[in-house]
Design an enzyme around this catalytic site. Sequence first.
Site: not given
Ligand SMILES: Nc1ncnc2c1ncn2[C@@H]1O[C@H](COP(=O)(O)OP(=O)(O)O)[C@@H](O)[C@H]1O
Ligand SMILES: [Mg+2]
Length: 1045
Positions: A106-107, A111, A156, A159-160, A386, A388
């Site tokens: 997660s994070g 996404t 996060n 977080s989804s 992800g 957790e």
């Molecule tokens: N490629 C990227 N460039 C910049 N920031 C990113 C990138 N990927 C993730 N982040 C940062 O990380 C945070 C968490 O990403 P997210 O995709 O929501 O994580 P997950 O879905 O894996 O839990 C996002 O809100 C963003 O701020």
């Molecule tokens: Mg997500």
Amino acid sequence: MEGSSSMLDAEAVADLVLLDPLTEESLVQTLQERFRRRDIYTYIGNVVISVNPYQSLPIYTPEKVEEYRNCSFFAVKPHIYAIADDAYRSLRDRDRDQCILITGESGAGKTEASKLVMSYVAAVSSKGEEVNKVKEQLLQSNPVLEAFGNAKTVRNDNSSRFGKYMDIEFDFKGEPLGGVISNYLLEKSRIVRHVKGERNFHIFYQLLAGASPQLLQQLKLRQDCGHYGYLDREGSSLPGMDDAANFHAMQDAMRIIGFSPTEVIELLQVTAVVLKLGNVQLSSSFQASGMEACSISEPQELHEICELIGLDPGALERALCSRTVKARDEAVLTTLTVPQGYYGRDALAKNIYSRLFDWLVKRINASIQVKSDKQRKVMGVLDIYGFEIFQDNGFEQFIINYCNEKLQQIFILMTLKEEQEEYVREGIQWTPVEFFDNSIICNLIENNTTGILAMLDEECLRPGVVNEDTFLTKLNQLLATHKHYESKETQNARRVTDASLPPRCFRIHHYAGKVTYNVTGFIEKNNDLLFRDLSQAMWAAQHALLRSLFPEGDPQKVSLKLPPTAGFQFKSSVAMLMKNLYSKNPNYIRCIKPNDTKSAMVFTPELVLAQVRYLGLLENVRVRRAGYAFRQLYGPFLQRYKMLNAQTWPCWDRGDREGTEVLLAGLQFPAEELAFGHTKIFIRSPRTLFDLERRRQERVAELATLIQKMFRGWRCRIQYQLMRKSQILISAWFRGHRQKNRYKQMKRSALILQAYARGWKARKTYRKYFRSSASTCLANFIYRRLVQKYLVGLAKNLPPLSVTDRTWPPAPYRFLDNTNQELKNIFYHWKCKKYRDQLSASRRAQLQARLCASELFKDKKTLYPKSLQQPFRGEYLGLKQNPKYQKLHAVAKDKLVMADSVRKVNRASGKTVPRLLLLTTEHLVLADPKAAQPKTVLSLGDIRGVSVTRFSDGFLALHLKEVSTVGAKGDFLLVSDHLIELVTRLYQTFEATTGQALPLHITDRFSTRFPKGDVSITVVESPKASTNGPVCKKKGSNKMEVLVY
Ligand SMILES: Nc1ncnc2c1ncn2[C@@H]1O[C@H](COP(=O)(O)OP(=O)(O)O)[C@@H](O)[C@H]1O
Ligand SMILES: [Mg+2]
């Protein structure tokens, strides 16, 4: 090339396959070095490792999209766009359905990665109004689902809290047609409870921050987050997250997707109901029976909820505070205790929200689903929560981690196990690589009889006292010896002391680490029960959307069958997802979280190492290195590359393997690069494959050019032939047409000539019958007619017949002038003749005499006009009647012409003496009046001539022939009163007798013959008148003057 040079940079190789030496440390070091250089993406073959930078990097610009578009995977820096492009091209060009599996904690950036993939595909696929609309709808599904399905967690901020798998569907050209979204297990417990420092779902905060005062009033909400129990009554705003702006973005997205304003407002109303349910407070009161029962302590909120959903507050209160229990076919209403009441309230809120979320996904699908039934290709993007590990892990974490375990299994199956098994199957020489196969863990959870989920279900369905303790005991019994299962009891049995494992917990050694799950709430969450009274109450509401979320509330459809448990549902949907993923070509994006503090550019090697381990990256590299990057069945391989060898192109009629061998032999790759399996060809390095692909592309371009050339030539030839044919046809028709026209012209001319000639001939023959004579004919006719008319008119208007009348009508036409004149003359002559014919002989004689007189004297002698009044009587003497003249009468007998008295001039004296003069047809007799005896008788033949004067006198000289007897006496000079008559009768008689004309001289001077010689006589006009007629005077011997007046 930038890509390839960085690829070979020993400190920070772009593809970990090239890493040397290959150890965990070197791998993490490489990632760290690359991370430091802000190269967040790294490959292991075609797997992308993405390290979350926690800051925005300038590598997602449209220019970057262009750079990665259609480029060779390994020719550019590693990038998520490269894998997206590879997948998209494989889908479009090789017709293979793709799935993009994004895994990580997660994070870690899953996404974000999924959104990047979607936006890249949207950017490179073709454009057009319809396609753009589809793309926009697909992309706009994200903000809506994130608002309702994402929340801030400790890991996060966004977080989804649900799993999402989205199939994007394309047509054969690679244009997006639409999509389908599947959602997995929303973490609904978050509605009613969340860990300190976390938040509820974004939508609640967004709604309160972004809605206009009117909207809030309509939804009966207050802007203050602190007012709402479910929002934990604490500071809600997040740094870097503008809830109000996100709310508006979400509303725009809903509009773009196609939500109607009514749908939006209903959605928000239901959301508001959930929020407000958290504020419904219960308190205990004692019933008459002495039992403790719960009741609504503050009805305001409840009333507002009921107003929003159109429900009787009493009904909702009843449903919240009591429960109908069936006992022996009898429904009994029992009151609930306050905890039971709160349980029911929270269950209702969770159920409403999770069902609302399902509805939302369904509604979005309705908009984005492909409407046509064209053949489609699919690209699936999986963004699931992800792995957790929290302080306190419950049922949700158990489920989530199970899902991740399954995904890892897919990865292992597809990349490691499957690969190695294939080498064996294909008879390729192979030294097996050790790797951890997690199917044992999956089995531990999902096994239909001994799996944890199966046992949980069993517990839930089991009659009797059911709680988590019995469940845990059962697990401990069954799984006592399982390598990946631990609990206080199994530890005790093995005499292990571990303070980190509290009671009422079990621990599973997941592929990604050990997770201790607290069994509290497992049964309740698995059952996911909602009191029927509550669902019936919801169904009874007037609110269309809310009502539709609770179909089981319909009293007509009461079923005693328990709904499937949450665990069961999740397991089957995960199984379906796995099946779906297996059917597609996988593309991996493995996300790594560099630090626990969400800080930009901080790389914690220990944390990364843990992830590298559980993600099995090292094994991944090993297998990759030992194995072959690419394999394909001989048939399709030959089909794809046969154009690279003259022997295999265009047709190869022997075996596929043989063909592949011939083909590759011609290309002269190093022997270790290739391996020939039983059914497949293996290519060791991607480089060889790319080389192959590049050559193919060049050759295809050549062939395409050739085909184009041939086709163009063919088309031009056909076109030319067609044009030529057409031209000939047109010419033929045109010439024909021209000749026809000419012929017609000639024919016309010939006809005209013929006609003229014939006409001319005919006219010549028939001229007389025809017009040329017609005009004359007509003219003649007209002429005749005119003449006729003229003559008839003349006949009717003839002038009197009197000869003296000389009148004559004028000619009516000029052309008749002459005729008229002629006719006038003729008529006149005719008139005269007629007149003459009716005259008597004497009258005629008289007139003849008169005529003769006129001929002789008219205009010659002055006397003549006077004579006209005197009739020619001839007989002036009365010879017959007067006996005195008997003798004379006898002499004359019936030959008498004239008898008159004259005077004879004495030739000597000039004196005059009377005489009687008789003229007969033979003689001229002069007689003495007294004696009445003839004195002189002259034969007419003796007369030579007569002379008279010009004047009005009666003087006349009678010239006689000398030879005659009487003539000897000389000429006679006479004076007569009827001179004109006398001379005329003499003339007539002379002519009649002698047949000669009597010479008559009318003169002033003449000579006479006298016996005594010739005498010249001169006539002198006398001025004084004398009654006695002329006076003759002798002047000398041979001259005499005659005086006249
Ligand atoms: N490629 C990227 N460039 C910049 N920031 C990113 C990138 N990927 C993730 N982040 C940062 O990380 C945070 C968490 O990403 P997210 O995709 O929501 O994580 P997950 O879905 O894996 O839990 C996002 O809100 C963003 O701020
Ligand atoms: Mg997500």
